[in-house]
Scaffold this motif. Structure first.
Motif, PDB file in Angstrom:
ATOM      1  N   UNK A 139      -3.025   8.313   5.122  1.00 53.76           N
ATOM      2  CA  UNK A 139      -4.326   8.795   5.590  1.00 53.76           C
ATOM      3  C   UNK A 139      -4.783   9.885   4.643  1.00 53.76           C
ATOM      4  N   UNK A 140      -5.512   9.483   3.608  1.00 52.07           N
ATOM      5  CA  UNK A 140      -5.919  10.392   2.555  1.00 52.07           C
ATOM      6  C   UNK A 140      -7.232   9.912   1.960  1.00 52.07           C
TER       7      UNK A 140
ATOM      8  N   UNK B  27      -2.408  10.140  -6.295  1.00 54.63           N
ATOM      9  CA  UNK B  27      -3.757  10.491  -6.737  1.00 54.63           C
ATOM     10  C   UNK B  27      -4.591   9.274  -7.125  1.00 54.63           C
ATOM     11  N   UNK B  28      -3.976   8.126  -7.226  1.00 54.11           N
ATOM     12  CA  UNK B  28      -4.713   6.931  -7.662  1.00 54.11           C
ATOM     13  C   UNK B  28      -5.528   6.369  -6.513  1.00 54.11           C
ATOM     14  N   UNK B  29      -6.776   6.029  -6.777  1.00 59.13           N
ATOM     15  CA  UNK B  29      -7.651   5.496  -5.736  1.00 59.13           C
ATOM     16  C   UNK B  29      -7.255   4.064  -5.396  1.00 59.13           C
ATOM     17  N   UNK B  30      -7.135   3.796  -4.098  1.00 58.42           N
ATOM     18  CA  UNK B  30      -6.760   2.482  -3.595  1.00 58.42           C
ATOM     19  C   UNK B  30      -7.819   2.005  -2.609  1.00 58.42           C
TER      20      UNK B  30
ATOM     21  N   UNK C  45      -7.884   9.349  -0.992  1.00 56.86           N
ATOM     22  CA  UNK C  45      -7.664   8.426  -2.112  1.00 56.86           C
ATOM     23  C   UNK C  45      -7.521   6.979  -1.660  1.00 56.86           C
ATOM     24  N   UNK C  46      -7.328   6.762  -0.353  1.00 54.97           N
ATOM     25  CA  UNK C  46      -7.171   5.409   0.170  1.00 54.97           C
ATOM     26  C   UNK C  46      -8.378   5.077   1.033  1.00 54.97           C
ATOM     27  N   UNK C  47      -9.077   4.010   0.688  1.00 55.18           N
ATOM     28  CA  UNK C  47     -10.293   3.605   1.387  1.00 55.18           C
ATOM     29  C   UNK C  47     -10.074   2.237   2.032  1.00 55.18           C
ATOM     30  N   UNK C  48     -10.257   2.164   3.342  1.00 54.61           N
ATOM     31  CA  UNK C  48     -10.045   0.926   4.094  1.00 54.61           C
ATOM     32  C   UNK C  48     -11.386   0.261   4.364  1.00 54.61           C
ATOM     33  N   UNK C  49     -11.440  -1.047   4.122  1.00 54.15           N
ATOM     34  CA  UNK C  49     -12.667  -1.812   4.319  1.00 54.15           C
ATOM     35  C   UNK C  49     -12.355  -3.022   5.204  1.00 54.15           C
TER      36      UNK C  49
ATOM     37  N   UNK D  34       0.821  -1.206   0.000  1.00 49.53           N
ATOM     38  CA  UNK D  34       0.000   0.000   0.000  1.00 49.53           C
ATOM     39  C   UNK D  34       0.860   1.263   0.000  1.00 49.53           C
ATOM     40  N   UNK D  35       1.850   1.324   0.879  1.00 48.30           N
ATOM     41  CA  UNK D  35       2.695   2.523   0.953  1.00 48.30           C
ATOM     42  C   UNK D  35       3.437   2.756  -0.358  1.00 48.30           C
ATOM     43  N   UNK D  36       3.940   1.679  -0.970  1.00 50.71           N
ATOM     44  CA  UNK D  36       4.667   1.824  -2.232  1.00 50.71           C
ATOM     45  C   UNK D  36       3.752   2.315  -3.352  1.00 50.71           C
ATOM     46  N   UNK D  37       2.552   1.748  -3.440  1.00 51.39           N
ATOM     47  CA  UNK D  37       1.602   2.174  -4.470  1.00 51.39           C
ATOM     48  C   UNK D  37       1.206   3.635  -4.300  1.00 51.39           C
TER      49      UNK D  37
END
Length: 261
Positions: free
Chosen positions: A126-127, A102-105, A129-133, A93-96
């Motif tokens: 913590x942005x 700006x890319x949605x993850x 663009x990053x969504x945790x499920x 995740x950190x590398x991506x």
């Protein structure tokens, strides 16, 4: 195969001590342990094996070879959202996110406490663009109808083994259905699926092109796509090698070991 044996031996020689334990807790699935050694922070689900490792001085650079190998796929599909099945300590995740903030993850993690520990100790982005499920990977794919991803990364492991879900044809089909045109599924797998294995035949029933990379760490990374235009191996290697020039880990040497399954 010589380079693989050499890499494994070097990994064993270079392996750091288990480190000083700085956090331990347990949930219904088992232990969650955080340790430190020098500038490194390590996530384990038992007292032996590393689930994730980060250099706190450069947390965006993945340490484990299999994570570096998985990153190759972003050079082949730079468009569309990305889905990560399995979080661990967040190395991939950190590398991506560092490569393209700006890319949605979308990140799917089964264990709420793993996500909580990763946020507390492993500098997760913590942005918006990053969504945790917090969800089961299979259930998430079933319910995410209509969502399409450019790349799906699947890295589903417990303390002692890979989730058997990753080797099933039904799972491969759900991943395929969640990919956009030209999208890629990337699997962190325990061993190379030889021609007589069920996984080999399942991969080629579901996808049109399948490749793999032996990482030297014991794991094999599998890349599968349903792209309408067949990919040339040399072109894929060249594209992946360029990631090193773009500052994404040290994937250039791993690109040489990319092979058609």
């Amino acid at each position: 195969m010589t380079h693989i044996v050499d890499d494994i031996l070097q990994t064993l020689l270079d392996r750091d001590p288990p480190g000083q334990e700085i956090h331990r807790e347990a949930d219904e699935y088992g232990d969650i342990i955080v340790a430190e050694h020098k500038q490194y922070r390590i996530l384990r689900f038992d007292d032996l094996y590393e689930q994730s490792k980060v250099n706190m001085r450069s947390p965006e650079v993945p340490i484990h070879h299999y994570i570096q190998a998985m990153l190759m796929a972003i050079s082949w599909q730079e468009e569309g959202d990305v889905l990560l099945l399995g979080l661990g300590g967040g190395s991939l995740l950190r590398a991506l996110h560092a490569y393209n903030p700006a890319r949605r993850l979308d990140v799917v993690e089964l264990r709420p406490r793993v996500l909580a520990v990763a946020r507390s100790y492993f500098t997760l982005p913590d942005t918006s663009c990053v969504n945790y499920h917090i969800d089961d990977a299979e259930r998430y794919l079933q319910q995410a109808q209509g969502r399409r991803y450019g790349v799906i990364f699947s890295d589903l492991y417990s303390a002692f083994s890979m989730s058997p879900l990753q080797g099933t044809e039904a799972f491969l089909e759900r991943c395929r259905d969640a990919l956009c045109d030209g999208g890629w599924l990337v699997l962190n797998y325990l061993e190379m699926p030889h021609g007589q294995t069920l996984l080999y035949h399942a991969l080629y029933r579901v996808f049109t092109d399948v490749f793999f990379c032996e990482t030297g760490s014991g794991n094999v990374v599998i890349y599968a796509t349903c792209a309408t235009n067949a990919y040339r191996l040399k072109a894929l290697r060249t594209q992946a090698a360029r990631l090193g020039c773009d500052g994404v880990a040290e994937v250039g040497h791993l690109a040489r070991y990319l092979t058609r399954l």
